[in-house]
Structures are given as C-alpha cells and as structure tokens.
Design a protein around this motif. Structure first.
Motif, short mmCIF file in Angstrom:
data_model
loop_
_atom_site.label_atom_id
_atom_site.label_comp_id
_atom_site.label_asym_id
_atom_site.label_seq_id
_atom_site.Cartn_x
_atom_site.Cartn_y
_atom_site.Cartn_z
N THR A 160 0.76 -1.19 0.24
CA THR A 160 0.09 0.01 0.01
C THR A 160 0.79 1.38 0.05
OG1 THR A 160 -1.86 -1.29 1.18
CG2 THR A 160 -1.84 1.26 1.33
N ASP A 191 -5.59 -0.65 -5.11
CA ASP A 191 -4.97 -1.37 -3.92
C ASP A 191 -6.23 -2.31 -3.48
OD1 ASP A 191 -4.07 -2.13 -1.57
OD2 ASP A 191 -4.06 -0.17 -0.64
N GLU A 192 -5.81 -3.55 -3.76
CA GLU A 192 -6.70 -4.73 -3.52
C GLU A 192 -8.37 -4.49 -3.72
OE1 GLU A 192 -5.96 -6.71 0.42
OE2 GLU A 192 -4.03 -5.92 0.28
MG LIG Z 1 -2.28 -2.52 2.07
#
Ligand SMILES: [Mg+2]
Ligand SMILES: Nc1ncnc2c1ncn2[C@@H]1O[C@H](COP(=O)(O)OP(=O)(O)OP(=O)(O)O)[C@@H](O)[C@H]1O
Lengths: 306, 279
Positions: free
Chosen positions: A51, A165-166
């Motif tokens: 991240t 991000d995911e």
């Molecule tokens: Mg993360």
C-alpha cells in the motif's frame, strides 16, 4: 526494451521513525519500470509495504529515498493523471452514485457544462453496469456495487495510469469474478496502464502481464518479476486448462509460502535491486529469462525478445 | 407493529398526564376552613388559611390563566404589564441574535482549528479555560463594558452558545475520514472546493450536534439572564410574577418556556436529519 517506460520507480525507500532514535525501513531500493498499456500486479505478504508503494505512486505519500518518474517527470504529489481505486471504495456517502462520479469528472474538466459532466459520468456508470442506479446513495448499494462506483469514478477522468489497492478483496468470489472480467475488458479495450495490488494469486494470473513479487518486510525488496506466460486472450473460466497455468500458480504459491521469507533473509546470489530476476514459469522446467551476472542461463533466454 | 407501538406509547403518555393532573388537583384542593387557628397567624396568611384555600394553584387555575394568556398574548399595558407572547418574543429575539452571532464566529473558527493542528494546539488552553465559565459570570463584565442590559443578555447568549459549536466544528473537521480527503487529493480538488464539498458535508452532522447543544444551553441561560437584567423577556416575566406572588402565572410561564425550548430543539433536530448521511 527500447521504448521508454511510462512509469519508472527509481530506487524508492520508505522509512519510519522507530523508538530510540532509530528508523525502521519498510522497503528500500525498489526499481521497477512499467510500460504503457501494461497491467502490473504486485503480490507480497501483509505489511511488506504494498500500500505504501501504491500511495507513493499516487503521490499521497512521499518516498524517503529515490523517486518515481512518470512520463519523464518526477512526481511531486497527487495528479489527475493517476487515478486511485481505494480498497475501501472511499465514496462520499452524502452524494449519489452520479454525484460521486460527477465530482471526479468536474475535478478533471472544471470548465465543462453541467450536462456534459453528467453525460460523461453516466457513460462510465453504464460501463461498469450500474445504469439505473445513478440516483442511489452509497448506503443503498451492495459492496460490489460500491466498488463499481469506485471503478467508474477512477475511469471517468480518463487517467493515464490506474492504481488499485486490493480493489476486490472485500467481495464474495462471484462478484469478484465478474468485476475482474469487467476490469480486464475495460483495460484491454482502452490500453489502460494499470498497477494493482492483490493477495489473490489467481487474480494476478488472470489480470496481470507481469507480477512483481515482494519479499516480506521490514526491509522488503522486489524478489523477482514474473512474466505471465498465458496468452493475452484468456478467459477466467478455463484459465486452469492452459498448460502453463499450474507452473505459474505453483511458482507464485511457492514464493508466498517459503521464498518470500528466505529471500529477505538471504538474497539470491548476485541479486541486483536495479534489475531483479525476470522469471517466466512454464510447463517445461522453469525458464529464467535474465539473471544479471549469470550468463549461463542466457541461451534459453534468447528465445525471448529481451 | 411500529405504528401500534407509537400508538400505545401515546396512550401511556396520556395516562401519565391524567394521573399527574389528578394528583395535582387533589393535592391543591381546598381543605376547608381551619378553626382554632391563632387569629394573628390567620390574618398573616390571608385567604390561604382562613378559607382553606391552598397556596398552590391547581391545574384548573393554571389552565384558566394559560387560556387567558394565549387568547391575548400580545397586549401592552405599560412596561410591567405585557402579554406573554411579547415577553417570549423578546427572549426568542435575544437568543436568536446571540446564537446567530455565535454561529458566525464558531463555525469559521472551528474550521480553522480543525484544519490546522497548530491553531488547534495554540487555542486549546484558551478554550479549556473559557469553556467551564458559567455564562452568567460574564454578566457584570458585560453590563460594565456594554452598558446596555439587552445587549448584555445577547452577549451572554453568544458566549454560552459559542463553545459547544466551536468544539464540535473543530472535532468534526479534524476527524473527516482520511480516505475522503485522499479522494479529494488524488482528484486535485482546490482548497475552496475541498472545504465546501468534502469537509463541510462530512462534518455537518457533528457541527449540527454542537448547534443543537448550543440552542439548548442558550434557552436555559436566557431565563436566568433576563431575571438578572430585568425589563423584558420571559425570564423577567417569571421574576416579576414571583414578586407579585402570582404562582399561577409562574407555572404558566414555566410551561411556555418548556414548549418553546422543545420547538427550538426539534427545529434543529430536523435540520440535523437533513445533513446526516447513512454510511
Ligand atoms: Mg495494503
Ligand atoms: N505511520 C506509520 N508509522 C510507522 N509504521 C507504519 C506507518 N504506516 C505504515 N507503517 C508500516 O509500514 C508497513 C507497510 O504497510 P503497508 O500498509 O504498506 O502494508 P501492505 O503491504 O499494504 O499490507 P497489507 O497487505 O496488509 O495491506 C507496515 O509494517 C506498517 O506497520
């Protein structure tokens, strides 16, 4: 590789102050070029700094060392050229679906007429399959629908680079599959350059052209870069029928289970952070494309265009 | 299900009201003339003792007075004899003036404090010291410097409404979800647009909670303030009727104060509902 990469991550590091006047290094000496139109996934264990890397690419965080070059210029902050799809969708709950997307469009083209802005917003809401829900508020949407709005918002500003991000990790398998299909279709159609973080090996295999493997933190680094041997025209349903699929999947799983730790404690011989090894797993014994300083493997690599 | 519950709750409220009124009525009913009382004492106590009439008015007396006031609320028969509507009007006008002034100061300053950690820490000691001061403690200072009782009452309302709004605004602004701010940053949203289209709507529910607390305190304080400064207003009316020993009028005024306070609170609750967003 003669073409200049669109994004060039050049030796970035991120350090945080630790108790006792020390610093912890989350990761350091990260080098990674990303070509125009490429879909790059990053995989690594929780806490290795994925991240943080994405936030640095987005301009929301600054690296302690090194820099990120986009289009020949070092980035100095967030930009409308780099759209982010947040893990937590981050919709503004007091705005409707249309309001959320239009907010982004208005930010991109502040001088456009209201009708043109709504028109553009509607087009992208339609694109992610939410036509008819324009007037709903985020609280009235399911998790998958919210994530779609996030995708529509990011795409509606027609960014040069899409950062995710995911994006699908909070969704059920069925919804996740559908959204992966949609994102893949849109990215292929528009030649969207995309950087995505994921925990899901199959997601990476389906979506990515290249998969970046991060070792565990602290002191994480890029262990290797895996080239996806699957053809560009692939469908999620019969991914597993492809001859190279299991080789690739086993390689990734093997990395996550053991090598992500061992490679942090003991980097591979001749590991050059500027040129991490590029691997292309295939049904035949693993093919090492380039390992700097190890010319012995090069004959096999000659089959590829590097 | 839901409707039948509110219906039953309403019914129970009515029963409680009826029981209360009955007990009140019975408790204040005349007890009959008291014989054998020391005549000196009886003379002192007047009708209360000699005719067995209770000093406390019963619900019927209050209802009659209330009706009297409500049927002619706006009469003026001299400085000490004005309709209850006029007195309440004075109080509402003072609260409105002080409160709106406080809104104009508290919300921008609260924004500033919420946005800037430096200002937040710099102003914190002042707020901490000023906040617990009873608004009425400012009264002598206000009277001395402003030299006008009406304006002094407005100033006291201003001071007491200020803190809850200021603190809530600062808190709401400082605690806007990071991800919403990050959305604004990645979209390169300008300062002005970020303040009005991201931070303000995000902090609005918290700000309105502060505004609702403030109007409640302001309405509590105005009665006390007007008792002190005198002249006009519902607080003065209560004090004046106490001096006239008209307990009926005092009770009527108490009822009216409660009703107006409820209306003010509900009005702000309605606004709060408008700006609240479900997550
Ligand atoms: Mg993360
Ligand atoms: N403000 C901070 N101060 C100190 N350490 C921090 C701070 N923010 C993040 N970290 C550390 O940085 C590391 C990387 O965090 P990051 O969120 O990038 O991990 P991640 O790889 O995205 O993990 P996950 O897969 O769980 O999302 C973590 O170990 C975290 O503890």
């Amino acid at each position: 590789m003669t073409e200049k990469p669109l994004i060039s991550i050049e030796g970035i590091a991120r350090r945080y102050p630790a108790p006792g006047r020390q610093t912890t290094t989350i990761f350091e000496n990260l080098w990674l070029p990303i070509r125009r139109g490429e879909f790059v996934c990053m995989i690594g264990h929780s806490g290795c700094g994925k991240t943080t890397v994405l936030n640095i690419l987005a301009g929301l965080d600054a690296p302690s060392d090194g820099e990120v070059i986009v289009d020949g210029k070092a980035i100095s902050g967030p930009s409308l050229d780099r759209a982010v799809i947040f893990q937590s969708h981050a919709l503004l709950p007091w705005r409707t679906v249309l309001g959320n997307v239009a907010f982004a469009v208005k930010s991109r083209w502040p001088k456009r007429a209201k009708e043109a802005i709504e028109e553009q917003a509607r087009r992208f809401i339609e694109l992610v399959g939410l036509g008819g829900s324009e007037r709903k508020r985020p609280a009235e949407l399911s998790g998958g629908m919210k994530q779609r709005v996030g995708i529509a918002r990011a795409l509606s500003i027609e960014p040069k680079i899409l950062l995710m991000d995911e994006p699908f990790s909070a969704l059920d398998a069925l919804t996740r599959g559908t959204l992966q299909d949609e994102v893949r279709r849109i990215c292929l159609d528009t030649g969207q350059t995309t950087f995505m973080i994921t925990h899901d090996v199959d997601e990476a295999i389906y979506l990515a052209d290249r998969i970046v493997l991060m070792t565990n933190g602290p002191g994480a680094r890029i262990a290797e870069i895996v080239e996806n041997p699957l053809p560009r025209e692939r469908s999620r349903i019969d991914l597993h029928r492809h001859p190279h699929y299991y080789a690739l999947r086993n390689h990734l799983i093997d990395f996550l289970v053991t090598r992500s730790r061992t490679l942090r404690d003991q980097p591979a011989d001749g590991h050059d952070p500027r040129h991490p090894p590029v691997v292309r797993p295939s049904a035949a014994p693993e093919l090492v494309v380039t390992t700097p300083g190890d010319a012995a493997t090069l004959p096999l690599a000659a089959a590829h265009k590097h | 299900m839901h409707r039948s519950q509110s219906l039953r709750a309403g019914l129970v409220s009515l029963v409680i009201l009826a029981v209360f009124l009955t007990v009140w009525h019975l408790a204040t009913r005349g007890t009959g003339a008291t014989a054998g009382m020391d005549p000196e004492y009886a003379k002192l106590m007047g009708l209360t003792a000699t005719q067995g009439k209770s000093a406390m008015p019963g619900p019927l007396d209050v209802a009659a007075t209330l009706w009297g006031h409500l049927s002619d609320p706006f009469y003026v028969r001299g400085t000490n004899d004005m309709g209850i509507g006029i007195q309440i009007g004075w109080s509402i006008a003072r609260v409105a003036a002080g409160y709106l002034l406080a809104v104009l100061v508290a919300i921008p300053v609260g924004f500033l404090i919420g946005m800037s950690p430096l200002m937040s820490r710099a102003l914190d000691p002042f707020i901490q010291i000023m906040k617990p001061i009873s608004p009425l403690a400012w009264m002598p200072l206000a009277l001395y410097t402003i030299k006008d009782s009406g304006l002094s009452a407005i100033f006291v309302i201003f001071i007491c409404s200020l803190w809850p709004m200021l603190i809530n605004t600062a808190f709401g602004v400082a605690n806007v979800r990071k991800e919403w701010l990050n959305v604004a940053r990645t979209l390169e949203v300008g300062t002005f647009r970020r303040a009005f289209q991201v931070i303000l709507p995000a902090a609005a529910p918290t700000i309105l909670t502060g505004m609702r607390i403030s109007i409640g305190i302001a309405w509590l304080v105005i009665v006390a303030a007007e008792m002190l400064v005198g002249g006009t207003g519902i607080g003065y009316f209560v004090w004046n009727e106490w001096n006239n020993l008209s307990i009926t009028n005092v009770i009527t005024a108490i009822l009216v104060i409660g009703l107006v306070g409820m209306v003010l609170d509900q009005a702000l609750a309605r606004v709060a509902r408008l700006v609240t967003f479900p997550e």
